[in-house]
Each structure stands twice: as structure tokens, then as C-alpha cells.
Design an enzyme around this catalytic site. Structure first.
Site, PDB file in Angstrom:
ATOM      1  N   CYS A 110      37.255  38.496  31.532  1.00  0.00           N
ATOM      2  CA  CYS A 110      37.896  37.141  31.607  1.00  0.00           C
ATOM      3  C   CYS A 110      37.237  36.106  32.205  1.00  0.00           C
ATOM      4  O   CYS A 110      37.488  34.834  31.909  1.00  0.00           O
ATOM      5  CB  CYS A 110      39.450  37.144  32.328  1.00  0.00           C
ATOM      6  SG  CYS A 110      39.111  37.958  34.079  1.00  0.00           S
ATOM      7  N   GLU A 137      47.644  38.082  35.736  1.00  0.00           N
ATOM      8  CA  GLU A 137      46.323  37.633  35.707  1.00  0.00           C
ATOM      9  C   GLU A 137      45.777  37.687  34.459  1.00  0.00           C
ATOM     10  O   GLU A 137      45.684  38.645  33.559  1.00  0.00           O
ATOM     11  CB  GLU A 137      45.344  38.664  36.387  1.00  0.00           C
ATOM     12  CG  GLU A 137      45.546  38.712  37.884  1.00  0.00           C
ATOM     13  CD  GLU A 137      45.174  37.467  38.917  1.00  0.00           C
ATOM     14  OE1 GLU A 137      44.375  36.760  38.445  1.00  0.00           O
ATOM     15  OE2 GLU A 137      45.873  37.320  39.865  1.00  0.00           O
TER      16      GLU A 137
END
Length: 463
Positions: free
Chosen positions: A253, A219
Site C-alpha cells: 500500500c 487501513e
């Protein structure tokens, strides 16, 4: 001896205590021993007790605040983690249940199966949301029946001790302090690995996992675009994008990091956004914007700002790193006159910067949004849902917030995959998330009594 900086004071107040390689290996072996009993038990009650403890423990909250310098997001982290544990306790049994036997295409044969959890899952998590991103993968792995070892970032290790005090004895979960070296030592000790962090480090982790023949779920970073089209409610849109770009001081993010606005409404939107951004204060002033957690991130933010200004961008709000009480802060920074020659539009900033670029129409907005090495998530604002979804379907990202921003921070039900350099592997979100932590075993049962036609014929006198 590695000292850990406090983001509010700028001074070290914690000494990192990583396990030795031998201690880490011993801990992994102990977790493996505990995995069989954990798999065989009803895991719901113990995980529910953990959720209840996390939701109310003040020592854990204090440690998170010390790690990150912000209270609001830490309260939200605690709430989200408790909620996700309750959700997995409710959902996991049905998702892991063995399917009923079903007939195969060949007569007399039935197919059954079961989900077999990996014995030991490793999680390497980042500093921006230390509790949430340490547990978002650990929880479904535990619910699946795995033992789990987590190595949070060396930037935010203080929450580890108070969290470990809350873990029921029968839950095979261990969090350890350490830097990249500890993470590297962990890779060959586990059966499956989840890493959350930057693309360069994720590439190294993926390569190490491949050498160890360990499946890795990566990720990684994002450069999330927001698209604003004519007809959108501009006041509401400006508020949503401001939150999506500056929550956790932009250190997420899924933060909005570039904004494309249809030219006909660009100036009005820019004025609204700048006015709203200018009214948002820092937490040291009673506002919502916390400090920059990792000191190294300051250089990235300053470099992106300097590059943008040098190339002709205009700063409407913020635009400088401020020091307050030893901590480092950046106010919401609205920029105009930006383009794709600038770092602020192409590289991940991880700070509360809002660069606004005019585009001719939806086609150009989509082209600009897709002109990126990243493909994590995005946002689209339009006059109606159908129009927004039509644009969203053309974006090369794994999730799109429609008429809102950065919803993946709060809504975990939607299954998604990362596109491009933003990651590899199965969905972290939604019910599919738990499938990353099990392997499927099939039972192929022949219930016929006679010889199968595909067997060798061994009767005398016959070929």
C-alpha cells in the site's frame, strides 16, 4: 472447496479449510475465556518466546515463500515481526500503566484510572505481506491484554499452520483460514476490529462493524506520490524511488505509484530511473522482483498499462506481463508522457509501475500529488532537508519519507493517520498504536468528609 493458487507455478496446491460459523463462534468464545488469565499475567515472557520462534522457524519461512513466491521479502517480514514483538514487550508496560492519582478541579476529589483491554480483537489481513500485516495489529493487541483472532487472506493461507505451531499455549491468539464470508462472520463476534485491504471491501467491513456496534480501524489503499525537486541528488533519488515502487513487486500500500519531477531535471532523472529499472531482474532470474501474488491483480496492471499507452504514454522498460514456470511477473515498468487522465496516475495499481510526470515547480507538484482520493503516504526529494520538509508539510497524507521512499515499510515508530480514503481510526504506527485496543476507565474519588456543596440539602427546616 476452494483451491489456492501457487504464485510461482500458477497451479493450485492448497485447499482452503475455513471453520463453520458454529466453529468460529466456539473458537471466539474460547478466546474470550482465556482473555482474563492473559490480562492478569506477565505477558512479556510468552510473547518473547513467540518472537524468538518466528525469527528462526524454517517451516514458517517456507510457507511464506509458497504463499507469495518471494524469499527476500519473506525473510524481511520474519525479521520485522520478531522485532515488533520485542518492541511491544519492552514498551507496553509503561504505556498501559495506571496514572498516579491527581487532584481534580473540585476540592477534595482525585482522579485515577486504568487501561482496560478489549476482551477479543479481530484482525482481517491482506495477501501482499501476510505475516507482517496479520501480526502488526495482533501483537500490540496481545501486549495490551486482549485475545486476538486473525483471518488472513484466502490467497495466502499456507503460513497459518506453521505459525500456529509456534504460538505458546498461554497466548490467546488464533489464526483461521477463510474468505470474505468468514471475515463477515467474524465481525459480530469481536469487540474491536482491524481491517487492511481495499477501499471497497473496507467500506463493507466498516458498515458491518457499525451495525454490530464494533469499533473498526481501517487501513486501506494508497496511490503514493514521490516529488523530485531541482537540486536533489538524482542518482540517489532514482535508486530510492525504484526500490519504493518495486519492493514486493509493487504489491504494497505504501509503494510509490506516481512520480512528479521538476521539469528542469525531468529528462536526466527519467534516463537514470530507466537505466536502473532495466538492470533489475526477476527472482526467477536471480533478481529481486517476485511474481504477482494474486492472479486477479494481473488484470488491473494490464488495464492500467493499456490505458496509459492508448492515451500516449511511452514505455521505457518492462510493460508486459510475463509467464515463467506458470507464475506471472511484471518487470519494473518506467512510463513517461503520463498525466491525470490516465488510470495509472489516479487508481491504485499495486504493481511495479513507475509513471513519471514533469511539473513546473514545487507548487504544481504539491497540487498534482494532492489531486487524489488517497492520502496514505508520500516521498519528497530536494536539495536540503528544510526545503523537503516545507513541501512535505503541504501534502495531504499521513506520512512523508524525506529524501527516501516508502520508509513506513521499515520504520514503525512514527505515529500517523491515514487521510482521505486511505483509512480511518487511530495510528497503526508508533506508541499510540496500542491505545486502539484499550478503553480508559476513570476513578473519581471523593476524599472529603463533609457534605458536598452540590448535594441536595436534606436538613430539616432548610430548603
Amino acid at each position: 472447496m476452494t483451491q489456492v493458487r501457487n504464485p510461482l507455478t500458477g497451479k493450485p496446491d492448497h485447499v482452503l479449510s475455513p471453520p463453520s460459523a458454529a466453529q468460529l463462534a466456539s473458537a471466539a468464545a474460547g478466546l474470550r475465556e482465556a482473555a482474563a488469565a492473559w490480562r492478569a499475567t506477565d505477558r512479556g515472557p510468552a510473547l518473547t518466546r513467540l518472537a524468538q520462534a518466528i525469527a528462526t522457524d524454517e517451516a514458517l519461512l517456507e510457507a511464506l515463500v509458497a504463499d507469495t513466491g518471494r524469499t527476500g521479502e519473506s525473510l524481511l517480514e520474519r525479521q520485522i515481526v520478531a522485532g515488533l514483538i520485542h518492541r511491544w514487550v519492552a514498551q507496553a508496560p509503561a504505556l498501559l500503566a495506571a496514572p498516579d492519582d491527581s487532584p481534580a478541579s473540585l476540592p477534595g476529589i482525585v482522579v485515577g484510572g486504568e487501561a482496560v483491554p478489549y476482551e477479543l480483537v479481530g484482525v482481517i489481513s491482506p495477501w501482499n505481506l501476510p505475516l507482517l500485516l496479520g501480526m502488526i495489529d495482533a501483537v500490540p493487541a496481545l501486549a495490551a491484554g486482549c485475545a486476538v483472532i486473525v483471518k488472513p487472506s484466502e490467497v495466502t493461507p499456507r503460513f497459518i499452520e506453521p505459525l500456529m505451531r509456534l504460538v505458546p499455549e498461554e497466548v490467546p491468539l488464533l489464526l483461521v483460514e477463510g474468505d470474505g464470508a468468514t471475515g463477515a462472520e467474524m465481525v459480530p463476534l469481536v469487540d474491536a476490529l482491524v481491517f487492511t485491504g481495499s477501499v471497497p471491501t473496507g467500506r463493507k467491513v466498516g458498515e458491518a462493524a457499525a451495525r454490530a456496534f464494533v469499533p473498526a480501524f481501517l487501513e486501506l489503499g494508497g496511490k503514493d506520490p514521490a516529488i523530485v525537486l531541482e537540486g536533489a541528488d538524482l542518482d540517489r533519488t532514482a535508486s530510492a524511488i525504484l526500490w519504493g515502487a518495486t519492493a514486493n513487486a509493487g504489491q504494497s500500500c505504501q509503494s510509490i505509484e506516481r512520480i512528479y519531477v521538476e521539469r528542469s531535471v525531468h529528462d536526466e532523472f527519467l534516463d537514470l530511473l530507466a537505466a536502473k529499472a532495466g538492470a533489475v531482474g526477476l527472482t526467477c532470474e536471480g533478481g529481486p522482483i517476485g511474481p504477482i501474488i494474486a492472479a486477479d491483480q494481473v488484470e488491473v496492471i494490464e488495464r492500467h498499462l493499456a490505458d496509459a499507452v492508448e492515451r500516449g504514454a511511452r514505455v521505457h522498460t518492462g510493460g508486459v506481463i510475463e509467464e515463467h514456470g506458470g507464475g506471472l511477473w511484471c518487470r519494473p515498468t518506467v512510463l513517461s508522457g503520463v498525466d491525470h487522465s490516465m488510470l495509472v496516475m489516479t487508481e491504485e495499481t499495486f504493481g511495479p509501475l513507475l509513471p513519471v510526470m514533469p511539473v513546473a515547480d514545487a507548487d504544481e507538484a504539491v497540487a498534482m500529488a494532492n489531486e487524489s482520493a488517497y492520502g496514505l503516504s508520500a516521498a519528497v526529494f530536494a536539495a536540503d532537508e528544510a526545503g523537503a520538509r516545507a513541501v512535505a508539510a503541504r501534502l495531504q497524507v499521513g506520512a512523508v519519507s524525506v529524501n527516501d521512499a516508502s520508509l513506513t515499510a521499515l520504520v514503525h515508530e512514527g505515529e500517523k493517520n491515514s487521510f482521505k480514503l486511505s483509512g480511518l481510526g487511530g495510528s497503526r504506527m508508533g506508541k499510540a498504536s496500542i491505545q486502539r485496543f484499550v478503553r480508559r476507565r476513570s476513578y473519581l474519588v471523593n476524599r472529603s468528609q463533609g457534605a458536598d456543596p452540590w448535594w441536595h440539602n436534606t436538613e430539616k427546616g432548610e430548603n
